[in-house]
Design a protein around this motif. Structure first.
Motif, PDB file in Angstrom:
ATOM      1  N   ARG A  86       0.836  -1.223   0.000  1.00 65.00           N
ATOM      2  CA  ARG A  86       0.000   0.000   0.000  1.00 65.00           C
ATOM      3  C   ARG A  86       0.860   1.258   0.000  1.00 65.00           C
ATOM      4  NH1 ARG A  86      -5.498  -0.476   2.635  1.00 65.00           N
ATOM      5  NH2 ARG A  86      -6.146  -2.388   1.633  1.00 65.00           N
ATOM      6  N   ILE A 120      -3.014  -4.264  -5.330  1.00 67.27           N
ATOM      7  CA  ILE A 120      -2.308  -5.117  -6.287  1.00 67.27           C
ATOM      8  C   ILE A 120      -3.357  -5.850  -7.119  1.00 67.27           C
ATOM      9  CG2 ILE A 120      -0.938  -7.262  -6.367  1.00 67.27           C
ATOM     10  CD1 ILE A 120       0.705  -4.784  -5.536  1.00 67.27           C
ATOM     11  N   GLN A 174     -13.329 -13.414  -6.547  1.00 65.41           N
ATOM     12  CA  GLN A 174     -12.015 -12.962  -6.051  1.00 65.41           C
ATOM     13  C   GLN A 174     -12.069 -12.647  -4.549  1.00 65.41           C
ATOM     14  OE1 GLN A 174      -9.828  -8.918  -6.267  1.00 65.41           O
ATOM     15  NE2 GLN A 174      -9.763  -9.701  -8.363  1.00 65.41           N
ATOM     16  N   ASP A 219     -14.306 -10.635 -10.256  1.00 68.39           N
ATOM     17  CA  ASP A 219     -13.581  -9.714  -9.379  1.00 68.39           C
ATOM     18  C   ASP A 219     -14.337  -9.548  -8.053  1.00 68.39           C
ATOM     19  OD1 ASP A 219     -12.508  -7.509  -8.102  1.00 68.39           O
ATOM     20  OD2 ASP A 219     -12.400  -6.234  -9.865  1.00 68.39           O
ATOM     21  N   SER A 272      -7.191  -5.084 -11.562  1.00 77.77           N
ATOM     22  CA  SER A 272      -7.108  -6.088 -12.635  1.00 77.77           C
ATOM     23  C   SER A 272      -8.063  -5.762 -13.793  1.00 77.77           C
ATOM     24  CB  SER A 272      -7.403  -7.490 -12.082  1.00 77.77           C
ATOM     25  OG  SER A 272      -8.641  -7.516 -11.416  1.00 77.77           O
TER      26      SER A 272
HETATM   27  N1  LIG Z   1     -10.344  -6.156  -6.902  1.00 79.45           N
HETATM   28  C1  LIG Z   1      -9.015  -5.657  -7.060  1.00 79.45           C
HETATM   29  C2  LIG Z   1      -8.149  -6.336  -6.010  1.00 79.45           C
HETATM   30  C3  LIG Z   1      -7.447  -5.566  -5.135  1.00 79.45           C
HETATM   31  C4  LIG Z   1      -6.866  -6.283  -3.940  1.00 79.45           C
HETATM   32  O1  LIG Z   1      -7.529  -6.342  -2.884  1.00 79.45           O
HETATM   33  N2  LIG Z   1      -5.628  -6.794  -4.052  1.00 79.45           N
HETATM   34  C5  LIG Z   1      -4.973  -7.387  -2.906  1.00 79.45           C
HETATM   35  C6  LIG Z   1      -4.078  -8.541  -3.333  1.00 79.45           C
HETATM   36  S1  LIG Z   1      -5.009  -9.910  -3.930  1.00 79.45           S
HETATM   37  C7  LIG Z   1      -4.105  -6.356  -2.218  1.00 79.45           C
HETATM   38  O2  LIG Z   1      -3.704  -5.374  -2.801  1.00 79.45           O
HETATM   39  N3  LIG Z   1      -3.817  -6.637  -0.953  1.00 79.45           N
HETATM   40  C8  LIG Z   1      -2.887  -5.899  -0.169  1.00 79.45           C
HETATM   41  C9  LIG Z   1      -3.537  -4.937   0.729  1.00 79.45           C
HETATM   42  O3  LIG Z   1      -4.709  -4.647   0.571  1.00 79.45           O
HETATM   43  O4  LIG Z   1      -2.820  -4.487   1.638  1.00 79.45           O
HETATM   44  C10 LIG Z   1      -8.430  -6.052  -8.405  1.00 79.45           C
HETATM   45  O5  LIG Z   1      -8.919  -6.991  -9.022  1.00 79.45           O
HETATM   46  O6  LIG Z   1      -7.452  -5.411  -8.808  1.00 79.45           O
END
Ligand SMILES: N[C@@H](CCC(=O)N[C@@H](CS)C(=O)NCC(=O)O)C(=O)O
Length: 260
Positions: free
Chosen positions: A43, A56, A108, A104, A69
């Motif tokens: 972050r 991410i 997801q 998503d 994504s």
């Molecule tokens: N729905 C978003 C996903 C975003 C998401 O929550 N990514 C997670 C990893 S799977 C992330 O960044 N996690 C780290 C955090 O939130 O600190 C997408 O598809 O890009």
């Protein structure tokens, strides 16, 4: 056509939307550098780098910063239209966008909650998700010091036992929905579309849990996931409460039960 000069993808080891972005870049034949980040730390890094979001996957491509994504799938079609990630036919495109959004927002998020709930019970398997990742610290040390990261992720993602039990109660229905999309031609065609990559990555992460893999792998959904993402680092031995898995077990017969 304009050549893509530079692409850098920011990922977290084990992240399913990051895997979707990786496979979409590879499918398009776009060279990219991968930067592995640890959750939560990611972050701060993305903020400092002035990405539009702090999650991410985030992608820097041709000087442009893209987070998410679904934003990345659209950006990739703009940067390199062939092979396309969305159908040219407007009605078919809407179907693919709907499936991608569901992949998503529903699949997801559900798989993320299930994964962190399993890791909360035993964090040792976290190390298997770091295979091949360069996170700047020894993997053993990263796992040994992961408690605050796990606590933060449980909070960020609302990983309550009730939510995960409800996710698992719905999981069989999610698999039916995906199989139906495959049967109807929305998913599973050639070339693979953005929804294929989004949904296959969620399924593929789910298949790293021994609790879930048997219910997925022999179905069209599981075959699609394995075809598009043959390798996904990580494995969690069975750990979720047996009662939570009952609704899912109703949907498949384990090999041992069919021989007795
Ligand atoms: N729905 C978003 C996903 C975003 C998401 O929550 N990514 C997670 C990893 S799977 C992330 O960044 N996690 C780290 C955090 O939130 O600190 C997408 O598809 O890009």
């Amino acid at each position: 056509m304009r050549a893509v000069s530079r692409a850098t993808l920011y990922v977290i080891p084990g992240s399913h939307p990051a895997m979707a972005a990786r496979r979409m870049l590879e499918h398009k034949g776009i060279d990219y550098k991968r930067r592995d980040l640890m959750p939560v730390v990611s972050r701060g890094v993305l903020k400092v780098m002035r990405f539009p979001g702090i999650t991410i996957p985030s992608l820097r491509i041709d000087g442009r910063r893209v987070t998410g994504s679904r934003e990345i799938s659209k950006a990739l079609d703009e940067v390199k239209p062939d092979p396309p990630l969305f159908p040219a036919d407007p009605a078919e495109r809407v179907q693919v966008e709907d499936a991608e959004r569901w992949g998503d927002e529903v699949l997801q998020n559900g798989v993320r909650r299930i994964l962190w709930n399993a890791i909360k019970r035993d964090r040792a398997p976290l190390r298997s998700y770091l295979d091949g990742a360069r996170i700047g610290v020894p993997h053993g040390l990263a796992v040994a010091t992961a408690a605050p990261i796990i606590a933060a992720e449980l909070k960020i993602n609302d990983v309550t036992d009730d939510a995960v039990e409800a996710d698992l109660a719905q999981f069989g229905g999610w698999l039916d929905r995906i199989d139906n999309w495959i049967e109807g031609g929305v998913l599973g065609g050639e070339p693979p579309n953005a929804a294929d990559f989004q949904i296959a990555s969620g399924l593929r992460l789910a298949m790293t849990l021994d609790d879930l893999r048997p219910a997925i792998e022999s179905r069209p959904a599981g075959e699609l996931a394995l075809r598009l993402i043959p390798h996904f680092a990580g494995r969690i031995p069975a750990i979720l409460p047996a009662g939570w898995l009952e609704p899912l077990k109703a949907g498949f017969e384990p090999a041992s039960a069919t021989t007795g």
